[in-house]
Structures are given as C-alpha cells and as structure tokens.
Design a protein around this motif. Structure first.
Motif, PDB file in Angstrom:
ATOM      1  N   THR A  92       0.814  -1.320  -0.021  1.00 12.13           N
ATOM      2  CA  THR A  92      -0.020   0.022   0.206  1.00 12.13           C
ATOM      3  C   THR A  92       0.991   1.249   0.036  1.00 12.13           C
ATOM      4  O   THR A  92       0.714   2.182  -0.664  1.00 12.13           O
ATOM      5  CB  THR A  92      -0.990   0.042   1.076  1.00 12.13           C
ATOM      6  OG1 THR A  92      -1.816  -1.234   1.017  1.00 12.13           O
ATOM      7  CG2 THR A  92      -1.749   1.251   1.294  1.00 12.13           C
ATOM      8  N   THR A  93       1.859   1.108   0.832  1.00 10.88           N
ATOM      9  CA  THR A  93       2.981   2.294   0.833  1.00 10.88           C
ATOM     10  C   THR A  93       3.575   2.601  -0.595  1.00 10.88           C
ATOM     11  O   THR A  93       3.664   3.837  -1.005  1.00 10.88           O
ATOM     12  CB  THR A  93       3.928   2.069   1.812  1.00 10.88           C
ATOM     13  OG1 THR A  93       3.558   1.811   3.165  1.00 10.88           O
ATOM     14  CG2 THR A  93       5.012   3.210   1.897  1.00 10.88           C
TER      15      THR A  93
ATOM     16  N   SER B 172       9.059   6.886  -3.304  1.00 14.36           N
ATOM     17  CA  SER B 172      10.267   6.187  -2.691  1.00 14.36           C
ATOM     18  C   SER B 172      11.309   7.582  -2.155  1.00 14.36           C
ATOM     19  O   SER B 172      11.292   8.421  -2.905  1.00 14.36           O
ATOM     20  CB  SER B 172      10.822   5.291  -3.754  1.00 14.36           C
ATOM     21  OG  SER B 172      11.325   6.249  -4.747  1.00 14.36           O
ATOM     22  N   PRO B 173      12.299   7.148  -1.515  1.00 17.83           N
ATOM     23  CA  PRO B 173      12.397   5.766  -0.811  1.00 17.83           C
ATOM     24  C   PRO B 173      11.439   5.427   0.225  1.00 17.83           C
ATOM     25  O   PRO B 173      10.728   6.525   0.908  1.00 17.83           O
ATOM     26  CB  PRO B 173      13.680   5.794  -0.158  1.00 17.83           C
ATOM     27  CG  PRO B 173      14.049   7.535  -0.161  1.00 17.83           C
ATOM     28  CD  PRO B 173      13.323   8.087  -0.894  1.00 17.83           C
ATOM     29  N   TYR B 174      11.090   4.327   0.780  1.00 17.80           N
ATOM     30  CA  TYR B 174      10.086   4.089   1.616  1.00 17.80           C
ATOM     31  C   TYR B 174      10.475   3.810   2.874  1.00 17.80           C
ATOM     32  O   TYR B 174       9.689   3.755   3.924  1.00 17.80           O
ATOM     33  CB  TYR B 174       9.228   2.763   1.183  1.00 17.80           C
ATOM     34  CG  TYR B 174       8.829   2.892  -0.319  1.00 17.80           C
ATOM     35  CD1 TYR B 174       7.883   3.740  -0.629  1.00 17.80           C
ATOM     36  CD2 TYR B 174       9.573   1.826  -1.153  1.00 17.80           C
ATOM     37  CE1 TYR B 174       7.541   3.781  -2.051  1.00 17.80           C
ATOM     38  CE2 TYR B 174       9.086   2.129  -2.608  1.00 17.80           C
ATOM     39  CZ  TYR B 174       7.968   3.195  -2.926  1.00 17.80           C
ATOM     40  OH  TYR B 174       7.681   3.186  -4.308  1.00 17.80           O
TER      41      TYR B 174
ATOM     42  N   LEU C 235      12.215  -3.383  -0.790  1.00 19.41           N
ATOM     43  CA  LEU C 235      11.683  -2.354  -0.864  1.00 19.41           C
ATOM     44  C   LEU C 235      11.349  -1.303   0.095  1.00 19.41           C
ATOM     45  O   LEU C 235      11.765   0.064   0.077  1.00 19.41           O
ATOM     46  CB  LEU C 235      10.038  -2.284  -1.275  1.00 19.41           C
ATOM     47  CG  LEU C 235       9.761  -2.821  -2.551  1.00 19.41           C
ATOM     48  CD1 LEU C 235       8.241  -3.538  -2.670  1.00 19.41           C
ATOM     49  CD2 LEU C 235      10.032  -2.053  -3.500  1.00 19.41           C
ATOM     50  N   ILE C 236      11.565  -1.503   1.526  1.00 18.05           N
ATOM     51  CA  ILE C 236      11.607  -0.753   2.811  1.00 18.05           C
ATOM     52  C   ILE C 236      13.029  -0.731   3.256  1.00 18.05           C
ATOM     53  O   ILE C 236      13.306  -0.081   4.071  1.00 18.05           O
ATOM     54  CB  ILE C 236      10.772  -1.324   3.825  1.00 18.05           C
ATOM     55  CG1 ILE C 236      11.063  -2.831   4.304  1.00 18.05           C
ATOM     56  CG2 ILE C 236       9.291  -1.265   3.338  1.00 18.05           C
ATOM     57  CD1 ILE C 236      10.171  -2.991   5.669  1.00 18.05           C
TER      58      ILE C 236
ATOM     59  N   LEU D 157      20.173  -1.389  -1.944  1.00 19.75           N
ATOM     60  CA  LEU D 157      19.786  -0.796  -1.004  1.00 19.75           C
ATOM     61  C   LEU D 157      20.564   0.631  -0.808  1.00 19.75           C
ATOM     62  O   LEU D 157      21.734   0.599  -0.542  1.00 19.75           O
ATOM     63  CB  LEU D 157      19.957  -1.859   0.417  1.00 19.75           C
ATOM     64  CG  LEU D 157      19.346  -3.302   0.181  1.00 19.75           C
ATOM     65  CD1 LEU D 157      19.724  -4.144   1.487  1.00 19.75           C
ATOM     66  CD2 LEU D 157      17.667  -2.991   0.386  1.00 19.75           C
ATOM     67  N   ASP D 158      19.708   1.606  -0.477  1.00 16.36           N
ATOM     68  CA  ASP D 158      20.491   2.802  -0.131  1.00 16.36           C
ATOM     69  C   ASP D 158      21.009   2.743   1.108  1.00 16.36           C
ATOM     70  O   ASP D 158      22.074   3.697   1.493  1.00 16.36           O
ATOM     71  CB  ASP D 158      19.483   4.148  -0.257  1.00 16.36           C
ATOM     72  CG  ASP D 158      18.993   4.192  -1.612  1.00 16.36           C
ATOM     73  OD1 ASP D 158      19.713   3.925  -2.678  1.00 16.36           O
ATOM     74  OD2 ASP D 158      17.891   4.794  -1.798  1.00 16.36           O
TER      75      ASP D 158
END
Length: 344
Positions: free
Chosen positions: A74-75, A81-83, A149-150, A203-204
C-alpha cells in the motif's frame, strides 16, 4: 503466568512518559497489552490437540506477514520512494488519513514467517505436500521483495545470518547433517548480498558488518553505563547526537527508561524464565524444544535491537506465546524418558 502478571502490573504502575511531546502511548495501550497478553498465555491451554496448539505459531506468522505485506505494498502505491521511514499506517488510512508509521515495526512483522519456516525444518508441524512448498515459496519471495522495498537491514541479518547458524546447529545436534549442511550453506548469501549491494546499490542503507559501529549498539552501551551508575534513576537516551530520539530501541533499556528499575528486573526475570524452561523442554523433547528455541532466539534478538515498548507489542507477545506453549507441553508430558511428550 505469575511473572508475566508481575511485569505487566509493575510496567503499568511505574510508567512515566518520556518526551511526550515527541512520542506518547496510543489510547488504551495498557488495557490492550493486558488483554492480548492474557490471550496468548491462555489459548495454548485451551486446545487439547497438540497440532492445533502448535498451529497458533503459524497463525501468528501468517497474520504478521499479511499485515506487513499489505502495509508495504500500500505504501508503494500511495507514497513516493524511498520508503524507509515512510510506511503508511493502515489504521489511519481506514479513516481516510495518510499517516506514516514505524518502518522497523513493520519489518519485524515481516520477519516472523521466515523465522517460523526455518524452525519448521527442525520440527515439521504439518505435512510437506507440493502445495505446502509452493505456498512457502510464494510467501518467502514476497517477504524478500517487501524487505528490499523498505530497505530493512535487520531482515537480511536475521534470515541469512542468524537463522542459518541457529537452525543449522540444532539440525546437526539432532544428527540431521545433510539438512543442516544445506541450511548452513545459506550463510553464503549474506556476504554475497553485501558484495552485490556494494556494486548494484539496491539498498540505499548500507548493510553493516560491524555491530560495534551501529548507532543502536552505542545507545545500549550508553544505557548500561547509566544502569550501573544509578540503577534506580531515569536513564536518558543518548549519547549525543542520538539523544534526539525518544527511544533506545532496546526492550530492556526502554522499559527502564519509562518505568524504572523494578519493571526492568521483572522483565529480565520473565525472559530468563522462558528460556530456562525452553532449555528444560529440550532435555525432554529435543526436537520440540529446539523448534521453539529456534523461534524464541531471533524474536529475542529483535526485542533487544528494535522493539520499542510504546509502539511494538508483537515480538513480546510472540515470546509469551512460545513460553506458554512450552509450559503447556511440560505440564502434560509423561516423563518416562527424556525424549517423549504426549500428542494430546
């Protein structure tokens, strides 16, 4: 049950808000905590069948996965982004509001199902049909995608470092060397993940290999100094500049921060008692004991590296459920030999 009640009452009675202008309890927090704790402590004793009692763990893992997955996707649909740090709160969304919640809290829920799956390699609680493996594969792939994603680093540490070592050791102790070797081989994924991320940067947030450089380790050390210097005082979050945060991100440190020494002591005794009983269960039934320990240990690691008492109840409740299941089996065991427990 007594230690759980002692902890909950002392935790509630001694509570003093810490920086309430930044973070405060949600409405009816303590009432909900008491009700949920009572449910997870009582439910295992209400089920006569062994399989149905153990299924409570799977229901917990599946429920945690569904809530985390729906929240994350949903996010992705509604937020840019980023989440990380911008996870949409589904409860607020149901009221037509866009509010952001705690990323580590959702990531912790995302980890529950993989933890239970790894543990099930020690003690398979259900038939491993083709449909079972297809379902497991779909859920595991979904959790991996959601974790990327997160950008939650703890997910990768738990799944590709902690769990392979823990479950692999337990399998070798049960003479399941072939399966244990396969599980331990998953350790190769962790350094490979770090290497790939160095080049591809999917991944940041960098995956750290030295926990002593982690901010949360610094915060725990800062708390320990205060605990030793003045155990009955009110510890401050720090050191600077980490003092801008309202939490230590450690279950025990944060209990001490908001409720003082005696609730901290009761929390330590409660967790210590659960693990002592799990080790005792492992003596009577190694397979079942190792299964529950393989779930309890990573849950405990989550609690001491992420859980904020004011906002994340689920890991604490999961540990209570493991303790209750352990007590149920010890209470109904026929101790004719240190390897036998009844099915009913």
């Amino acid at each position: 049950m007594f230690l759980s009640t002692l902890f909950l009452i002392s935790y509630w009675a001694s509570y003093v808000p810490y920086k309430p202008s930044i973070f405060s309890f949600e409405a009816n927090y303590f009432e909900m905590l008491f009700v949920l704790s009572a449910c997870v402590l009582i439910m295992p004793f209400c089920l006569k069948d062994t399989q149905k009692a153990l299924d409570l763990i799977w229901y917990l893992g599946l429920g945690a996965f569904l809530w985390a997955a729906v929240t994350i996707f949903t996010t992705v649909l509604l937020a840019p982004s980023p989440y990380y740090g911008k996870i949409i709160d589904l409860r607020a969304l149901a009221r037509g509001l866009i509010q952001f919640g705690n990323t580590p809290g959702i990531a912790n829920l995302l980890t529950f199902f993989p933890i239970i799956f790894y543990a099930s390699l020690i003690y398979p609680t259900r038939e491993r049909s083709k449909g079972y493996w297809v379902g497991i594969a779909l859920v595991m792939i979904t959790t991996l995608v959601a974790a990327v994603l997160i950008e939650q680093r703890s997910f990768f540490v738990i799944n590709f470092f902690v769990l392979p070592i823990l479950v692999g050791i337990f399998l070798f102790a049960m003479n399941q060397r072939k399966l244990g070797s396969w599980v331990l081989s998953l350790l190769a994924i962790y350094p490979l993940l770090i290497l790939v991320n160095d080049y591809a940067s999917f991944l940041d947030r960098e995956i750290k290999t030295d926990i002593f450089l982690d901010a949360r380790f610094e915060m725990v050390v800062f708390w320990l100094y205060q605990l030793l210097a003045n155990p009955f005082g009110s510890p401050l979050v720090g050191p600077p500049p980490l003092d801008m945060y309202p939490h230590f991100h450690n279950f025990f440190a944060d209990i001490h921060r908001i409720s003082g020494f005696w609730p901290l002591l009761s929390a330590i005794l409660l967790v210590l008692y659960i693990f002592i009983r799990l080790i005792y269960l492992s003596y009577w039934n190694r397979q079942l004991g190792f299964y529950l320990l393989a779930i309890a240990v990573p849950i405990f690691l989550i609690m001491i590296s992420s859980v904020v008492p004011e906002g994340e109840r689920q890991p604490f409740l999961a540990l209570l459920l493991i303790g209750a299941l352990c007590e149920r089996y010890l209470a109904t065991s026929v101790r004719t030999s240190p390897t036998t427990l009844p099915d009913g």
